[in-house]
Design a protein around this motif. Structure first.
Motif, mmCIF file in Angstrom:
data_model
loop_
_atom_site.group_PDB
_atom_site.id
_atom_site.type_symbol
_atom_site.label_atom_id
_atom_site.label_comp_id
_atom_site.label_asym_id
_atom_site.label_seq_id
_atom_site.Cartn_x
_atom_site.Cartn_y
_atom_site.Cartn_z
ATOM 1 N N GLY A 18 53.157 -79.003 60.406
ATOM 2 C CA GLY A 18 51.963 -78.787 59.577
ATOM 3 C C GLY A 18 51.238 -80.050 59.168
ATOM 4 N N THR A 19 51.907 -81.206 59.284
ATOM 5 C CA THR A 19 51.248 -82.477 58.953
ATOM 6 C C THR A 19 50.743 -83.197 60.210
ATOM 7 O OG1 THR A 19 53.374 -83.641 59.022
ATOM 8 C CG2 THR A 19 52.646 -82.800 56.872
ATOM 9 N N ILE A 47 51.972 -71.674 55.148
ATOM 10 C CA ILE A 47 53.028 -72.578 54.703
ATOM 11 C C ILE A 47 53.181 -73.694 55.725
ATOM 12 C CG2 ILE A 47 55.474 -72.797 54.124
ATOM 13 C CD1 ILE A 47 55.334 -69.687 53.531
ATOM 14 N N GLY A 48 52.929 -74.916 55.316
ATOM 15 C CA GLY A 48 53.185 -76.060 56.171
ATOM 16 C C GLY A 48 54.665 -76.405 56.149
ATOM 17 N N ALA A 49 55.221 -76.746 57.306
ATOM 18 C CA ALA A 49 56.631 -77.124 57.395
ATOM 19 C C ALA A 49 56.734 -78.352 58.282
ATOM 20 C CB ALA A 49 57.457 -75.977 57.974
ATOM 21 N N GLU A 56 53.939 -79.718 47.280
ATOM 22 C CA GLU A 56 52.903 -78.774 47.699
ATOM 23 C C GLU A 56 51.522 -79.312 47.361
ATOM 24 O OE1 GLU A 56 53.530 -74.797 46.270
ATOM 25 O OE2 GLU A 56 54.771 -74.312 48.019
ATOM 26 N N PHE A 59 50.444 -81.821 49.955
ATOM 27 C CA PHE A 59 50.056 -81.176 51.212
ATOM 28 C C PHE A 59 48.692 -80.506 51.059
ATOM 29 C CE2 PHE A 59 50.205 -77.478 54.179
ATOM 30 C CZ PHE A 59 50.197 -78.208 55.351
ATOM 31 N N ARG A 60 48.451 -79.868 49.933
ATOM 32 C CA ARG A 60 47.146 -79.242 49.718
ATOM 33 C C ARG A 60 46.034 -80.288 49.755
ATOM 34 N NH1 ARG A 60 49.835 -76.254 45.222
ATOM 35 N NH2 ARG A 60 50.432 -74.217 46.073
ATOM 36 N N TYR A 90 54.133 -75.399 51.037
ATOM 37 C CA TYR A 90 54.728 -76.445 51.873
ATOM 38 C C TYR A 90 56.227 -76.474 51.652
ATOM 39 C CZ TYR A 90 55.752 -80.904 54.106
ATOM 40 O OH TYR A 90 56.264 -81.868 54.936
ATOM 41 N N THR A 92 59.630 -78.997 53.067
ATOM 42 C CA THR A 92 60.192 -80.054 53.914
ATOM 43 C C THR A 92 61.332 -79.449 54.727
ATOM 44 O OG1 THR A 92 59.630 -81.748 52.282
ATOM 45 C CG2 THR A 92 61.289 -82.325 53.932
#
Length: 485
Positions: A18-19, A47-49, A56, A59-60, A90, A92
Motif C-alpha cells: 500500500g505504500t 486498508i493499506g498493508a 494510520e 498513511f492517510r 493501515y 504494518t
C-alpha cells in the motif's frame, strides 16, 4: 450521453504494498475518484498493508499527498477527500512472517466483500496467499488481485498458478492487465459484436493485415536493472499486446460471460503459429547527440546488455477466419511519439470501376488506445470540385472527447474500472490461468531462439520510429507501417 454510475456492494479492500509506487500513482487515486463518483459506498474500507511502520494517520497523509499529485485539480474536493480518508486504515505487515496478521484479521468485517490486492513482487504472492488462509483473513468468497509480471516464462507462470491454487479457487483469482480496462479496448468488442456492419467482413477474405502498435517516448531510466531482466517481449508482447490480438481475432462468444470470452481468447493463442527468426526484429535505443539523454545500455547499467527495448513481429493465426492475414506487432521505448493503436487494413475491391486508380488507398479502421481515445475509419470519396472522378481518402472520426463532450472526462481510468469489477465479481477483463500459460508457451520458444543464437538487438536512435530492419519486415510483404505520431 450521461455516464451511468452504479454503486458496488460495500467492501473491505486490503492493498498489500500500500505504500508502493503503483498504489500511490494508480490504485489509491483511482479509488478516490470512484468514491467521488458515488460508486464506492460510504461503508466501504480500504486498508493499506506494508512493511513500513506507520500510524494510520501517517498513511492517510500519504494518501492525501498522492491524491494531490495524481488526481486532476478540478476533481480535488476537500470535503470528499476528508470523507474518503476516513475510510482508510493501515496495518504494518510481515509478508514472510507472522507480524501484523492478527491485527489485519481483526479489521475484517463480516458480511462485506473481501478483496486483497497483491501490489508486491511475485516472489511474495505465495507467502501472502498462505497467510491469508492460515490466519483466517480470507474466506471462501474472497478475491485476490494479482499484478504482472505473472512469471517470466512458462515454468515460473505454472509455479505461480500452482501456489495460488493451493489457497484460492480460479474463480477467486483476478490477474490484472490494465490494458483490458481501457474504454477503447472494450469498445473493440462492442464494435465487433454489437454491429452487423463489421462482423461479416471481419476475416481474412476482407482484411489484408492488422497492425498493433504500442509506442512509448519514455526510457527505462530509474528501472533499467529491472527492465533488463524482462525486455519488450516479456514486458509488453506476451501480455498487453497478446490481449489486444485476442480481442481482435477471437470468435464471437456465446454470451458476454467471463469464461465464454476467455475461452475464445484461449483458442486464438493456441492457434498462433511459431514465429520464424526472420519475422522478428529486436532493437535497443541509443543516445543521440542532438536530442541528448543516455542509451539503453547506460540506463540498464549493463554495457554488454542484449535485452531489447523494441520488438516487431509478424504473427500468423492458423484457423479458418484468419489464415492468410498477418498480424504485425511492434512496441518500443524512446520512440518519436506516445501512441497505442490497432489498425485493421481491408483488402482492395476485387474490381475498380474508375479509370484513375492512382489515388486509391485501402479502407482502414483505426482504434486509438492512447492518446485521444477513439476510432477512425479511413474511406474513399470523390475529391470535391470539377474535373472528373478523382478519389481521395478521408477519415470518419469518432473521438470520445467529441462524442461524449464533458462526459468523456468522467470515463473511469483502467484501474478504477478493473478494481470495481473485482468488487462485483466480474472476471471478464481478467486473465485466466490457462490463458497465461498458453501465452508463455507461445512466447518461450521465441525468446529461447534468440538467446540460443546470441542475437544482439539492432541499435536505433532515440526519438525515431525504431530500427531500420522493422521497416523491411513490412516492405518485403509489400506493406508499410503506419506513422507513429
Amino acid at each position: 450521453m450521461a455516464v451511468r454510475v452504479i454503486p458496488v456492494d460495500p467492501f473491505d479492500l486490503v492493498i498489500f504494498g500500500g505504500t508502493g509506487d503503483l498504489a500511490r500513482r494508480k490504485i489509491l487515486p483511482g479509488l478516490y475518484l470512484r468514491f467521488l463518483s458515488g460508486q464506492m459506498t460510504a461503508d466501504s474500507r480500504i486498508i493499506g498493508a506494508a512493511r513500513a511502520d506507520l500510524t494510520e494517520e501517517a498513511f492517510r497523509q500519504s494518501v492525501r499527498e498522492s491524491i494531490a499529485e495524481f488526481v486532476p485539480k478540478p476533481k480535488q474536493d476537500e470535503a470528499v477527500i476528508s470523507a474518503f480518508l476516513g475510510q482508510i486504515g493501515y496495518v504494518t505487515i510481515d509478508a514472510k512472517g507472522e507480524g501484523g496478521w492478527p491485527a489485519l484479521k481483526a479489521m475484517m468485517r463480516p458480511g462485506m466483500v473481501r478483496a486483497f490486492y497483491f501490489s508486491v513482487a511475485p516472489a511474495l504472492f505465495g507467502d501472502i496467499a498462505e497467510r491469508l488462509h492460515l490466519h483466517g483473513v480470507a474466506d471462501g468468497e474472497s478475491r485476490i488481485v494479482v499484478e504482472k509480471p505473472f512469471g517470466r516464462d512458462l515454468a515460473s507462470a505454472r509455479a505461480l498458478n500452482e501456489v495460488l491454487a493451493q489457497h484460492f479457487k480460479e474463480s477467486q483469482i483476478y490477474r490484472i492487465d490494465h490494458y483490458l480496462g481501457k474504454e477503447t479496448v472494450q469498445n473493440l468488442m462492442a464494435v465487433r459484436f454489437a454491429n452487423i456492419l463489421f462482423e461479416p467482413i471481419w476475416k481474412a477474405e476482407y482484411i489484408d493485415h492488422v497492425q498493433i502498435t504500442v509506442a512509448e517516448t519514455v526510457d527505462v531510466a530509474g528501472r533499467g536493472a529491472y527492465y533488463d531482466k524482462s525486455g519488450a517481449m516479456r514486458d509488453m508482447v506476451q501480455n498487453h499486446m497478446m490481449q489486444l490480438l485476442c480481442l481482435i481475432a477471437m470468435e464471437p462468444p456465446y454470451h458476454f460471460d467471463p469464461n465464454a470470452v476467455r475461452d475464445e481468447k484461449l483458442k486464438v493463442i493456441r492457434a498462433l503459429d511459431a514465429v520464424k527468426p526472420e519475422d522478428i526484429v529486436r532493437g535497443q535505443y541509443r543516445a543521440t547527440i542532438d536530442k541528448g539523454g543516455d542509451s539503453y545500455a547506460v540506463h540498464s547499467e549493463n554495457p554488454e546488455t542484449r535485452t531489447e527495448s523494441y520488438i516487431a513481429l509478424k504473427v500468423n493465426i492458423s484457423n479458418w477466419r484468419w489464415k492468410g492475414t498477418p498480424f504485425y506487432l511492434r512496441t518500443g521505448k524512446k520512440l518519436r511519439a506516445r501512441s497505442s493503436e490497432i489498425a485493421i487494413t481491408f483488402r482492395e475491391p476485387p474490381h475498380s470501376i474508375f479509370d484513375d486508380h492512382t489515388g486509391w488507398r485501402e479502407n482502414v479502421l483505426v482504434i486509438r488506445l492512447q492518446p485521444n481515445e477513439g476510432m477512425e475509419m479511413m474511406v474513399m470519396i470523390k475529391e470535391p470540385g470539377p474535373g472528373g472522378m478523382r478519389l481521395t481518402q478521408v477519415p470518419l472520426d469518432m473521438s470520445f472527447a467529441d462524442a461524449l463532450g464533458s462526459e468523456a472526462n468522467d470515463v473511469p481510468d483502467a484501474y478504477e474500472r478493473l478494481i470495481m469489477d473485482v468488487i462485483r465479481g466480474n472476471q471478464t477483463l481478467f486473465m485466466r490461468g490457462d490463458e497465461v500459460e498458453a501465452a508463455w508457451a507461445w512466447a518461450d520458444p521465441i525468446i529461447q531462439g534468440w538467446e540460443a543464437r546470441g542475437d544482439r538487438p539492432q541499435l536505433y536512435d532515440a526519438g525515431s520510429s525504431g530500427p531500420e530492419d522493422a521497416l523491411m519486415l513490412m516492405h518485403r510483404d509489400g506493406r508499410r507501417w503506419r506513422d507513429i505520431r
